[in-house]
Design an enzyme around this catalytic site. Sequence first.
Site, PDB file in Angstrom:
ATOM      1  N   ASP A  72      70.298  44.324  54.402  1.00 53.15           N
ATOM      2  CA  ASP A  72      72.149  43.227  55.004  1.00 53.15           C
ATOM      3  C   ASP A  72      72.164  43.173  56.300  1.00 53.15           C
ATOM      4  OD1 ASP A  72      74.897  41.933  55.516  1.00 53.15           O
ATOM      5  OD2 ASP A  72      75.234  43.367  53.926  1.00 53.15           O
ATOM      6  N   ASN A  99      67.430  34.458  60.754  1.00 46.41           N
ATOM      7  CA  ASN A  99      67.422  33.437  59.724  1.00 46.41           C
ATOM      8  C   ASN A  99      68.925  33.294  58.881  1.00 46.41           C
ATOM      9  OD1 ASN A  99      66.641  30.444  58.103  1.00 46.41           O
ATOM     10  ND2 ASN A  99      66.829  32.359  57.272  1.00 46.41           N
ATOM     11  N   TYR A 163      82.040  27.485  61.042  1.00 52.27           N
ATOM     12  CA  TYR A 163      80.660  27.546  61.096  1.00 52.27           C
ATOM     13  C   TYR A 163      79.925  26.892  63.327  1.00 52.27           C
ATOM     14  CZ  TYR A 163      75.355  26.634  59.521  1.00 52.27           C
ATOM     15  OH  TYR A 163      74.250  26.341  59.621  1.00 52.27           O
ATOM     16  N   PRO A 201      68.933  25.565  49.705  1.00 51.56           N
ATOM     17  CA  PRO A 201      70.036  25.563  48.442  1.00 51.56           C
ATOM     18  C   PRO A 201      71.417  26.105  48.716  1.00 51.56           C
ATOM     19  CG  PRO A 201      68.003  27.187  47.406  1.00 51.56           C
ATOM     20  CD  PRO A 201      67.318  26.244  49.260  1.00 51.56           C
TER      21      PRO A 201
HETATM   22  N1  LIG Z   1      69.349  24.082  55.178  1.00 50.63           N
HETATM   23  C1  LIG Z   1      70.370  23.439  56.489  1.00 50.63           C
HETATM   24  O1  LIG Z   1      70.438  22.366  56.263  1.00 50.63           O
HETATM   25  C2  LIG Z   1      70.300  24.328  57.483  1.00 50.63           C
HETATM   26  C3  LIG Z   1      70.503  23.496  58.663  1.00 50.63           C
HETATM   27  C4  LIG Z   1      71.252  23.749  60.446  1.00 50.63           C
HETATM   28  C5  LIG Z   1      70.927  25.694  60.031  1.00 50.63           C
HETATM   29  N2  LIG Z   1      70.879  25.884  58.924  1.00 50.63           N
HETATM   30  C6  LIG Z   1      70.576  27.122  58.822  1.00 50.63           C
HETATM   31  O2  LIG Z   1      69.210  27.316  58.643  1.00 50.63           O
HETATM   32  C7  LIG Z   1      69.151  29.041  57.661  1.00 50.63           C
HETATM   33  C8  LIG Z   1      69.493  29.671  56.391  1.00 50.63           C
HETATM   34  O3  LIG Z   1      70.182  28.765  55.710  1.00 50.63           O
HETATM   35  P1  LIG Z   1      69.313  27.802  54.277  1.00 50.63           P
HETATM   36  O4  LIG Z   1      69.687  26.863  54.146  1.00 50.63           O
HETATM   37  O5  LIG Z   1      67.648  28.285  54.775  1.00 50.63           O
HETATM   38  O6  LIG Z   1      70.159  28.352  53.510  1.00 50.63           O
HETATM   39  P2  LIG Z   1      69.823  29.306  52.142  1.00 50.63           P
HETATM   40  O7  LIG Z   1      70.680  29.566  51.551  1.00 50.63           O
HETATM   41  O8  LIG Z   1      69.170  29.083  51.461  1.00 50.63           O
HETATM   42  O9  LIG Z   1      69.009  31.204  52.438  1.00 50.63           O
HETATM   43  C9  LIG Z   1      69.819  32.074  53.253  1.00 50.63           C
HETATM   44  C10 LIG Z   1      69.501  33.006  52.753  1.00 50.63           C
HETATM   45  O10 LIG Z   1      70.294  34.509  53.531  1.00 50.63           O
HETATM   46  C11 LIG Z   1      70.172  35.044  52.641  1.00 50.63           C
HETATM   47  N3  LIG Z   1      71.719  36.544  53.623  1.00 50.63           N
HETATM   48  C12 LIG Z   1      72.805  35.927  53.724  1.00 50.63           C
HETATM   49  N4  LIG Z   1      73.725  36.695  53.511  1.00 50.63           N
HETATM   50  C13 LIG Z   1      72.443  37.843  54.133  1.00 50.63           C
HETATM   51  C14 LIG Z   1      72.483  39.183  54.939  1.00 50.63           C
HETATM   52  N5  LIG Z   1      73.712  39.157  55.174  1.00 50.63           N
HETATM   53  N6  LIG Z   1      71.823  39.772  55.216  1.00 50.63           N
HETATM   54  C15 LIG Z   1      70.420  38.854  54.562  1.00 50.63           C
HETATM   55  N7  LIG Z   1      70.138  38.804  53.902  1.00 50.63           N
HETATM   56  C16 LIG Z   1      71.844  37.085  54.402  1.00 50.63           C
HETATM   57  C17 LIG Z   1      70.561  34.412  51.276  1.00 50.63           C
HETATM   58  O11 LIG Z   1      70.244  35.713  50.084  1.00 50.63           O
HETATM   59  C18 LIG Z   1      69.302  34.054  51.163  1.00 50.63           C
HETATM   60  O12 LIG Z   1      68.293  34.053  50.798  1.00 50.63           O
HETATM   61  C19 LIG Z   1      71.112  29.661  58.502  1.00 50.63           C
HETATM   62  O13 LIG Z   1      71.504  30.079  59.334  1.00 50.63           O
HETATM   63  C20 LIG Z   1      71.592  28.242  58.509  1.00 50.63           C
HETATM   64  O14 LIG Z   1      73.308  28.722  59.068  1.00 50.63           O
HETATM   65  C21 LIG Z   1      69.908  25.280  57.991  1.00 50.63           C
END
Ligand SMILES: NC(=O)c1ccc[n+]([C@@H]2O[C@H](COP(=O)([O-])OP(=O)(O)OC[C@H]3O[C@@H](n4cnc5c(N)ncnc54)[C@H](O)[C@@H]3O)[C@@H](O)[C@H]2O)c1
Length: 264
Positions: A72, A99, A163, A201
């Site tokens: 976490d 990430n 955000y 997701p």
């Molecule tokens: N997908 C997009 O469009 C997008 C765009 C810009 C930035 N981002 C950033 O990229 C990163 C990943 O996003 P994603 O789209 O893969 O999201 P996602 O929801 O698919 O994956 C996020 C992961 O983080 C884990 N997580 C959440 N809280 C946690 C914690 N407290 N400790 C450890 N793990 C934790 C979740 O279990 C999950 O596996 C994030 O920081 C998000 O803000 C995503």
Amino acid sequence: MTHTDHSTPLRPFLHRLDNRVALVTGGASGLGAAIAARLAEEGARVWVADIDSQGAAVQASLLKNGAAIALDVTCKNQWHSVISRVEDIHGRLDILVNNAGITTMGSIETLDVDAFRHELEIDVVGVFLGCQSALRLMRTTGGSIINIASAAGLKADAGLVGYNAAKAAVTLMTKSIALHCARQKYGIRCNSVHPGAIHTPIIDKVLAQVPNPTETMDGFLAAHPIGHLGHPDDVAAIVAYLASDESRFATGAAFSIDGGMTAL
Ligand SMILES: NC(=O)c1ccc[n+]([C@@H]2O[C@H](COP(=O)([O-])OP(=O)(O)OC[C@H]3O[C@@H](n4cnc5c(N)ncnc54)[C@H](O)[C@@H]3O)[C@@H](O)[C@H]2O)c1
């Protein structure tokens, strides 16, 4: 005229990261899973760290040289245990990808302060703790820290006050850490990556929070001049570059990968 196919996985095998040790938070899903896979394809030994320990185990099992670890990112003690485990096994950490993150929808009038605090705890405090914990080990050998921020860390949206605040904090925190490491001559670079909307997701989780998901999805598309959302491999490719020595002159920088979103 031919157009680049933007919807299929990128499959490069450049081996720029042979013998490197990497840790990717939030590696069980979405961007983190794609980043972990790309770093492993490049030759790194990859620790897939996630609060979802089952998902981390599944993703790690798909990698040539992967291992899963429960984490976490908001918990200082858990970070200490994770870094100690990496140190015991490898004696080094070359690459940290912060990430893990969430996206909380809401404007200044609708977002509850507890939800705002939760957003900051994961997306800001989690990155702070990751950098602080990893530095202890990384400063002995040098390395690369990559913080996954967002286009939302550079450009505001009325419905994303929490955000926006979180990812803007990551943007400048990254620069501060980069300057500190450069001044201390640790051989550690620290950069942020700013994706636009990518099919993962997290997009489904965002759509589940809004009253009109179709309108929100149309809004995402309209915000990207290139005309489509990104693929997770688009982000993984820039992370692999920042993890490798090819980016040796890059530190304290914000790398956009957003289909032109922040150029608007
Ligand atoms: N997908 C997009 O469009 C997008 C765009 C810009 C930035 N981002 C950033 O990229 C990163 C990943 O996003 P994603 O789209 O893969 O999201 P996602 O929801 O698919 O994956 C996020 C992961 O983080 C884990 N997580 C959440 N809280 C946690 C914690 N407290 N400790 C450890 N793990 C934790 C979740 O279990 C999950 O596996 C994030 O920081 C998000 O803000 C995503």
